[in-house]
Design a protein around this motif. Sequence first.
Motif, short mmCIF file in Angstrom:
data_model
loop_
_atom_site.label_atom_id
_atom_site.label_comp_id
_atom_site.label_asym_id
_atom_site.label_seq_id
_atom_site.Cartn_x
_atom_site.Cartn_y
_atom_site.Cartn_z
N SER A 61 45.44 10.45 -33.03
CA SER A 61 46.89 10.28 -32.83
C SER A 61 47.51 11.62 -32.46
CB SER A 61 47.58 9.74 -34.10
OG SER A 61 47.69 10.77 -35.08
N GLY A 62 48.73 11.57 -31.96
CA GLY A 62 49.46 12.79 -31.69
C GLY A 62 49.74 13.55 -32.98
N THR A 63 50.04 12.82 -34.03
CA THR A 63 50.30 13.43 -35.33
C THR A 63 49.09 14.24 -35.82
OG1 THR A 63 51.69 11.51 -35.82
CG2 THR A 63 51.15 12.94 -37.67
N LEU A 117 48.79 17.47 -33.82
CA LEU A 117 49.70 18.54 -34.22
C LEU A 117 49.26 19.16 -35.54
CD1 LEU A 117 53.03 16.80 -33.15
CD2 LEU A 117 52.15 18.95 -32.22
N THR A 124 64.13 14.83 -32.74
CA THR A 124 62.81 14.45 -32.26
C THR A 124 62.28 13.33 -33.15
OG1 THR A 124 60.54 15.26 -31.85
CG2 THR A 124 61.71 16.24 -33.70
N PHE A 125 61.12 12.80 -32.80
CA PHE A 125 60.43 11.86 -33.67
C PHE A 125 59.92 12.62 -34.89
CE2 PHE A 125 56.42 9.35 -34.52
CZ PHE A 125 57.07 8.28 -35.09
N ALA A 185 57.27 12.91 -36.36
CA ALA A 185 55.92 13.50 -36.32
C ALA A 185 55.87 14.87 -35.67
CB ALA A 185 54.95 12.55 -35.62
N SER A 186 57.01 15.42 -35.24
CA SER A 186 57.00 16.83 -34.82
C SER A 186 57.00 17.72 -36.06
CB SER A 186 58.24 17.16 -33.97
OG SER A 186 58.28 16.35 -32.82
N VAL A 241 59.75 20.61 -28.39
CA VAL A 241 59.41 19.24 -27.96
C VAL A 241 60.12 18.97 -26.63
CG1 VAL A 241 59.51 16.79 -28.62
CG2 VAL A 241 59.44 18.56 -30.40
N ASP A 274 54.86 20.31 -28.57
CA ASP A 274 54.75 18.86 -28.80
C ASP A 274 55.12 18.16 -27.50
OD1 ASP A 274 55.00 16.20 -29.39
OD2 ASP A 274 56.08 16.49 -31.28
N CYS A 309 54.18 15.18 -26.61
CA CYS A 309 53.85 13.77 -26.79
C CYS A 309 54.71 12.83 -25.95
CB CYS A 309 53.95 13.40 -28.27
SG CYS A 309 52.58 14.04 -29.23
N GLU A 310 55.89 13.31 -25.50
CA GLU A 310 56.76 12.44 -24.71
C GLU A 310 56.79 12.84 -23.24
OE1 GLU A 310 60.59 12.15 -26.64
OE2 GLU A 310 59.66 11.45 -28.50
N GLY A 367 50.38 12.34 -26.99
CA GLY A 367 50.13 11.15 -27.81
C GLY A 367 50.01 9.92 -26.92
N TYR A 405 50.26 6.47 -28.11
CA TYR A 405 50.77 5.22 -28.69
C TYR A 405 51.25 4.33 -27.53
CZ TYR A 405 53.37 2.25 -31.92
OH TYR A 405 53.83 1.18 -32.63
N LYS A 464 54.04 5.28 -24.95
CA LYS A 464 54.00 6.54 -24.19
C LYS A 464 53.66 6.27 -22.73
CE LYS A 464 54.07 8.78 -28.24
NZ LYS A 464 55.19 9.50 -28.79
N GLY A 472 46.07 7.21 -30.24
CA GLY A 472 45.27 8.33 -29.78
C GLY A 472 46.12 9.54 -29.48
C1 LIG Z 1 54.82 9.89 -30.19
C2 LIG Z 1 55.16 11.24 -30.69
C3 LIG Z 1 54.29 11.96 -31.53
C4 LIG Z 1 52.94 11.47 -31.98
O1 LIG Z 1 52.90 10.19 -32.36
P1 LIG Z 1 51.56 9.41 -32.78
O2 LIG Z 1 52.11 8.05 -33.02
O3 LIG Z 1 51.03 10.07 -33.97
O4 LIG Z 1 50.61 9.47 -31.63
C5 LIG Z 1 54.66 13.23 -31.90
N1 LIG Z 1 55.82 13.76 -31.50
C6 LIG Z 1 56.68 13.12 -30.70
C7 LIG Z 1 57.93 13.80 -30.26
C8 LIG Z 1 56.39 11.81 -30.29
O5 LIG Z 1 57.26 11.16 -29.51
#
Ligand SMILES: *Cc1c(COP(=O)(O)O)cnc(C)c1O
Length: 372
Positions: free
Chosen positions: A54-56, A59, A80-81, A83-84, A126, A152, A154-155, A176, A178, A181, A188
């Motif tokens: 995953s992106g999480t 990171l 941000t989401f 998970a940053s 991000v 980050d 991921c976006e 990321g 998901y 994305k 992943g």
């Molecule tokens: C989607 C996203 C992630 C990682 O997300 P996972 O669901 O763990 O893959 C991290 N940071 C941002 C800003 C995201 O949009």
Amino acid sequence: MRVYLSRPDITEKEIEAVCAVLRTPNLSLGPKLVEFEDAFAKYIGLKRAVTVNSGTSGLFLCMLALGIGQGDEVITTPFTFIASATPVMMAGARPVFVDIDPVSLNIDAAKIESRITDRTKAILPVEVFGNPAGLDKVWEIAQKHNLMVVEDSCEALGSALNGKKAGTFGTMSVFGFYPNKQITTGEGGMILTDDDDLADMCVSLRNQGRAKDSGWLSHERLGYNFRLSDINCALGIVQLSRIEQFKAKRRQVAKWYQEMLADDDRLIVPAEPDDCDISWFVFVVRLADSFTRRQRDRILEAMRGQNIQVSNYFPPVHLQPFMVERFGYKQGDFPVAESVSKSTIALPFYNNLTYDEVAIVCKTLKEILDKN
Ligand SMILES: *Cc1c(COP(=O)(O)O)cnc(C)c1O
């Protein structure tokens, strides 16, 4: 008719590629993993790419590989989401927030320096909603203060700033996959870096702390199982091969929205800065300042009532209940992020959204605004 917020773009080619892996015995740590990493590193233009689940996780492994932990601070954005910021905390370090730029919605580089202390180890910017604006300035400040950058991205797969791709503005960067994305592997992520030692460390950490040439049951360090299966990697390879097509489809949808909503002064519609090539992740409009959070929330509910999926990307990270409890943040700490956050409406946005669907979304939104 229902209009969805997000949908993956999966063709027979992806289905074939996944099925082909299932006809082999190599479901994990097989050839598709290597192929996905090689193709991804080549696309971004960096030396190494390391898949993770995953992106999480990606990171989090960056934090560990860079030696960030207890007592350290990492400067990041509150808009941000979640998970940053959470990987910083998982590593035992503290996220230190800096308010955002009201136009790009990314961390305000001009405000970073005042938050740097002798505990600051890294900056974690991000590219929110896929917009890479200002990432070059973040890198410059990091260089000046000898700080590492964990980007980050991921976006922002496919975005670029002055021709330089998102994912190349950090010591390490993470994507990321998901399903919402730009490309998906179901679940992943991917870590990118030009540094072989950092990449090798991530390879070990994602695989139970195994050393490069030691046996399956020999563990050099505390590790994790953050591997991505070859089934997912096969999906990722096909998706990545279609990235230019995806970018073009999403750009078209963004353009339709921009054209249909541009003349409405109740809305702030996102635009592409001259120096940016945005690979659109989501399409988030904002209500004019005169609207309250309650009005925004009622508009979201009314849209949902008309079978149109919408979202409030993003509630401020520092005001999430566990953040308030842990660090004592309060309303007013990051006024720009808070004011943007109360005004956002993420509209349906994905590759195969049609012109007619975009028209229905815009018509419905305008009708609801008329009633408010
Ligand atoms: C989607 C996203 C992630 C990682 O997300 P996972 O669901 O763990 O893959 C991290 N940071 C941002 C800003 C995201 O949009």
